[in-house]
Structures are given as structure tokens and as C-alpha cells.
Design an enzyme around this catalytic site. Structure first.
Site, mmCIF file in Angstrom:
data_model
loop_
_atom_site.group_PDB
_atom_site.id
_atom_site.type_symbol
_atom_site.label_atom_id
_atom_site.label_comp_id
_atom_site.label_asym_id
_atom_site.label_seq_id
_atom_site.Cartn_x
_atom_site.Cartn_y
_atom_site.Cartn_z
ATOM 1 N N LYS A 35 0.839 -1.208 0.000
ATOM 2 C CA LYS A 35 0.000 0.000 0.000
ATOM 3 C C LYS A 35 0.869 1.252 0.000
ATOM 4 O O LYS A 35 2.085 1.166 0.240
ATOM 5 C CB LYS A 35 -0.925 -0.026 1.226
ATOM 6 C CG LYS A 35 -0.195 -0.036 2.569
ATOM 7 C CD LYS A 35 -1.148 -0.400 3.718
ATOM 8 C CE LYS A 35 -0.407 -0.418 5.047
ATOM 9 N NZ LYS A 35 -1.243 -0.979 6.142
ATOM 10 N N ARG A 130 -10.292 -0.053 15.360
ATOM 11 C CA ARG A 130 -9.982 0.770 14.202
ATOM 12 C C ARG A 130 -10.884 0.341 13.061
ATOM 13 O O ARG A 130 -11.927 0.941 12.834
ATOM 14 C CB ARG A 130 -8.490 0.628 13.862
ATOM 15 C CG ARG A 130 -8.026 1.602 12.814
ATOM 16 C CD ARG A 130 -6.543 1.490 12.525
ATOM 17 N NE ARG A 130 -6.165 0.211 11.900
ATOM 18 C CZ ARG A 130 -4.986 -0.021 11.339
ATOM 19 N NH1 ARG A 130 -4.058 0.919 11.324
ATOM 20 N NH2 ARG A 130 -4.711 -1.192 10.805
ATOM 21 N N TYR A 248 16.674 29.919 8.469
ATOM 22 C CA TYR A 248 15.489 30.661 8.914
ATOM 23 C C TYR A 248 15.413 30.678 10.437
ATOM 24 O O TYR A 248 15.648 29.656 11.095
ATOM 25 C CB TYR A 248 14.211 29.996 8.397
ATOM 26 C CG TYR A 248 13.915 30.222 6.931
ATOM 27 C CD1 TYR A 248 13.761 31.503 6.413
ATOM 28 C CD2 TYR A 248 13.775 29.140 6.074
ATOM 29 C CE1 TYR A 248 13.460 31.695 5.070
ATOM 30 C CE2 TYR A 248 13.470 29.320 4.733
ATOM 31 C CZ TYR A 248 13.312 30.605 4.234
ATOM 32 O OH TYR A 248 13.015 30.789 2.919
ATOM 33 N N MET A 296 12.455 24.198 2.624
ATOM 34 C CA MET A 296 11.688 23.376 1.692
ATOM 35 C C MET A 296 12.588 22.553 0.765
ATOM 36 O O MET A 296 12.370 21.368 0.546
ATOM 37 C CB MET A 296 10.764 24.272 0.856
ATOM 38 C CG MET A 296 9.832 23.481 -0.045
ATOM 39 S SD MET A 296 8.863 24.555 -1.119
ATOM 40 C CE MET A 296 7.819 25.367 0.067
HETATM 41 C C1 LIG Z 1 -0.456 -1.928 6.859
HETATM 42 C C2 LIG Z 1 -1.002 -3.238 7.282
HETATM 43 C C3 LIG Z 1 -0.164 -4.360 7.419
HETATM 44 C C4 LIG Z 1 1.336 -4.266 7.307
HETATM 45 O O1 LIG Z 1 1.854 -3.724 8.498
HETATM 46 P P1 LIG Z 1 3.426 -3.569 8.762
HETATM 47 O O2 LIG Z 1 3.493 -3.110 10.161
HETATM 48 O O3 LIG Z 1 3.924 -2.561 7.787
HETATM 49 O O4 LIG Z 1 4.050 -4.905 8.536
HETATM 50 C C5 LIG Z 1 -0.749 -5.585 7.691
HETATM 51 N N1 LIG Z 1 -2.094 -5.699 7.853
HETATM 52 C C6 LIG Z 1 -2.924 -4.637 7.767
HETATM 53 C C7 LIG Z 1 -4.376 -4.820 7.970
HETATM 54 C C8 LIG Z 1 -2.405 -3.378 7.497
HETATM 55 O O5 LIG Z 1 -3.226 -2.314 7.442
#
Ligand SMILES: *Cc1c(COP(=O)(O)O)cnc(C)c1O
Length: 353
Positions: A35, A130, A248, A296
Site C-alpha cells: 500500500k 480501528r 530561517y 523546503m
Molecule cells: C499496513 C497493514 C499491514 C502491514 O503492516 P506492517 O506493520 O507494515 O508490517 C498488515 N495488515 C494490515 C491490515 C495493514 O493495514
């Protein structure tokens, strides 16, 4: 744009990490979470390297990300979208042959109405609060999904990166109670850190992300190699004199004559501004402190100790084998996850095998 920052991505190290995680759970299938553009490294490229390493199941957050991975990998591998279906993205699941992870009663109703015979996974919340169906409703959900093609039962650990936490065993117990309602459905629980919690957590399918990319605390027993090396080019080397300030807000004041190098790398490229006066870059094998505020496009380092290596055009390492991702992240008050996914669009990704 080789005058800008580059992220060198070692695809052999990525493949090595996937195999190292797979070896922890020889009886489970090891997937890969790709992802957020493959944790910032390029979803198509990392997915392709993982496919070649032997991975057959991929996870994205959005269906649209899954479609990008499908285009890169062809028809064979399984691709799950963790965020699940909504009324707008159902055609994406269909067109890219994606599988949803169903997380809510609304998603379940939607999928059942649209594609009851197409494969989907169910995710239960066992303690994160969640995303996921409520564990106590598992019996009802099992009845509602009878006849559907449920490929896996998922859950997700809240404290996998704290192996001593009582949450892990408590979630495993709650997960087992859910699974009792779905006899025969393969379970999936472990993210990267979860793969280090022992055999019970491997279940049928693991879902590592960050460890593939060399981030996080390596799961116990896995030899994880760094994957990403970010370097940026020195534009200017000059001397700063006692009493002068840097950057800055004039937050850094010089008390002695120092050699300063200004590098083409800033917060627009993903170098967190919170590393101002805290982080470092590596030149030769010398750690050179960041002086003053990160801006930046530019960051100034004290390169006095680096000697001859400090010259315009030389490249400074900010993340890599000499500048560990998690060490820089800790100084910035964040995690390797955020540094990787925050690598900016100007940073040229260079893939090496
Ligand atoms: C992002 C995610 C993972 C991977 O998690 P890592 O800590 O990066 O290994 C696995 N399962 C779900 C449901 C996730 O959202």
C-alpha cells in the site's frame, strides 16, 4: 533529475527480506503489503520484485492501488484491498479482479448485493478499535456470509511491536473465538512485527509490510537488510564564522569557524522539518549534524569533520546503511513508516538488483 535527491532501492535486499520473513513461518503463506506506493518506494516496482521472489498474495489499502499493482503483475497473483469496497469502487474490484477485505456491516451488505459469489476476506476487530467487524458479532456474520466465498478471516494486532504486551495473547484468544465460527477458513493475523511473535501468530497467511522495506524493529529471528538509501547533492561549501547564524529563524549560532555545506534536500522531499538542529547526513563515513532549520528545498550541515569529502557535487547520505532509517525517524519523533511514505515526488527512485 540527477542533481536532485535520489532514493536507491535495492530490490535484491527487498527479495531477501521477504524470504527471511517467509522462513519464520514455513507452514504459512507469506504475502506482501504494498500500500501507499509500496511504502513510498514504487508499488509497481517493489511488487514485481516480490512476485519474482515468490510472493503470490499482495495487499493494498485502496482498490485503485490494487488496480495499479494488477497492471504491473498480470493476472496471476491475488490482490486484496484492505480498505474494502464502497459504492464508488465496486467496478475497480471487478475490472482488476481484486478481492476486498470486508470490514463493516455496510461493506458486507454492499458486496453481498453486488458480487456474492466473488471471493472476499472478512476482517474482525479483536482490539484495535480501528477497522473490522466486531468480534462479538462473529456468529451473526458467519450466518450472513454462509454461501459466500470467504477466502480468509483477518485481524490485526495493536501491540505486535511490543512482544511482552499482554494485548498480543488477548487478541490471539479473541481471534480464536472468532475463527471457531468459520471452520476451515484460513486465518491471517500478523503484520511484520507479528511475524516475530512465534508460531501461533503465523496462522495461514502473514501480511508483512515495513520489514520488507528494511524498516521497523526486525522481527525476532529474521535477518532484515536495509533497502533504501537516500542521498542528496551538496550545492555549496563555505565557511561560517563565530557569531553568525544558520538558516530561517537564526536558530543555530556558530561559536567557532565551521565548514558548512548546503544540500539540495528539504522538507518538500520528505526530510522532516523536525530534524532541524537534530538529524545528520553522512559524508564519507562522517556523521555531519544538520545545522539550523530544514527548509523546503535546502538543508545546511556542519561538515567541518568531513574534510576533503565536503565539496560541491558530493552526495550526502540521509537514510541508508550509514544513516539508519529508524534512528533518523526516532530523532524526528516519528517512525520509519512515515519517513518512507513521505519520500517526496522530486526524489528520483533508482532501482538496483
Ligand atoms: C499496513 C497493514 C499491514 C502491514 O503492516 P506492517 O506493520 O507494515 O508490517 C498488515 N495488515 C494490515 C491490515 C495493514 O493495514
Amino acid at each position: 533529475m540527477l542533481s536532485g535527491p535520489t532514493a536507491r532501492i535495492d530490490l535484491a535486499a527487498l527479495a531477501h527480506n521477504w524470504r527471511a520473513l517467509a522462513a519464520l513461518h514455513p507452514d504459512a503463506e507469506t504475502g506482501a503489503v504494498v500500500k501507499a506506493e509500496g511504502y513510498g518506494l514504487g508499488a509497481a516496482q517493489v511488487s514485481h520484485a516480490l512476485l519474482e521472489a515468490g510472493c503470490r498474495t499482495f495487499f493494498t489499502a485502496y482498490a485503485e492501488e490494487g488496480a495499479e499493482v494488477r497492471a504491473a503483475l498480470g493476472p496471476e497473483p491475488l490482490i486484496y484491498a484492505l480498505n474494502g469496497p464502497d459504492a464508488g469502487n465496486l467496478p475497480v474490484y471487478q475490472d482488476a479482479a481484486l478481492r476486498p477485505v470486508i470490514n463493516t456491516p455496510e461493506q458486507l451488505a454492499l458486496w453481498k448485493a453486488d458480487a456474492p459469489s466473488r471471493p472476499a476476506a472478512l476482517k474482525f476487530d479483536t482490539g484495535m478499535n480501528r477497522l473490522g467487524l466486531r468480534a462479538e458479532n462473529a456468529g451473526d456474520i458467519a450466518q450472513q456470509t454462509a454461501g459466500m466465498q470467504i477466502t480468509h478471516i483477518f485481524s490485526h494486532l495493536a501491540c505486535a511491536d511490543e512482544p511482552a504486551s499482554a494485548m498480543n495473547a488477548a487478541q490471539l484468544d479473541r481471534f480464536k473465538a472468532v475463527l471457531a465460527h468459520f471452520p476451515g477458513a484460513p486465518p491471517s493475523l500478523a503484520n511484520s512485527a507479528g511475524t516475530g511473535l512465534g508460531a501461533d501468530y503465523g496462522q495461514a497467511l502473514t501480511r508483512p509490510g515495513i520489514a520488507l522495506y528494511g524498516g521497523g524493529e526486525p522481527p525476532a529471528g529474521a535477518d532484515i537488510k536495509p533497502v533504501v538509501t537516500i542521498t542528496a547533492r551538496i550545492l555549496s561549501v563555505h565557511h561560517g564564522l563565530p557569531g553568525e547564524s544558520v538558516g530561517y529563524g537564526a536558530t543555530a549560532r556558530l561559536t567557532t569557524k565551521r565548514t558548512l555545506a548546503t544540500v539540495a534536500y528539504g522538507y518538500a522531499d520528505g526530510l522532516p522539518r523536525s530534524l532541524s538542529n537534530k538529524g545528520f547526513g553522512v559524508l564519507g563515513d562522517v556523521r555531519c549534524p544538520i545545522l539550523g532549520r530544514i527548509s523546503m528545498d535546502l538543508t545546511t550541515l556542519d561538515v567541518t569533520e568531513a574534510g576533503e569529502a565536503a565539496r560541491p557535487g558530493a552526495r550526502v547520505e540521509f537514510i541508508g546503511p550509514n544513516a539508519p532509517l529508524e534512528e533518523q525517524a526516532l530523532s524526528a519523533g516519528t517512525l520509519g513508516y512515515e519517513l518512507l511514505t513521505g519520500i517526496g515526488p522530486r526524489v528520483e527512485r533508482i532501482y538496483v538488483d
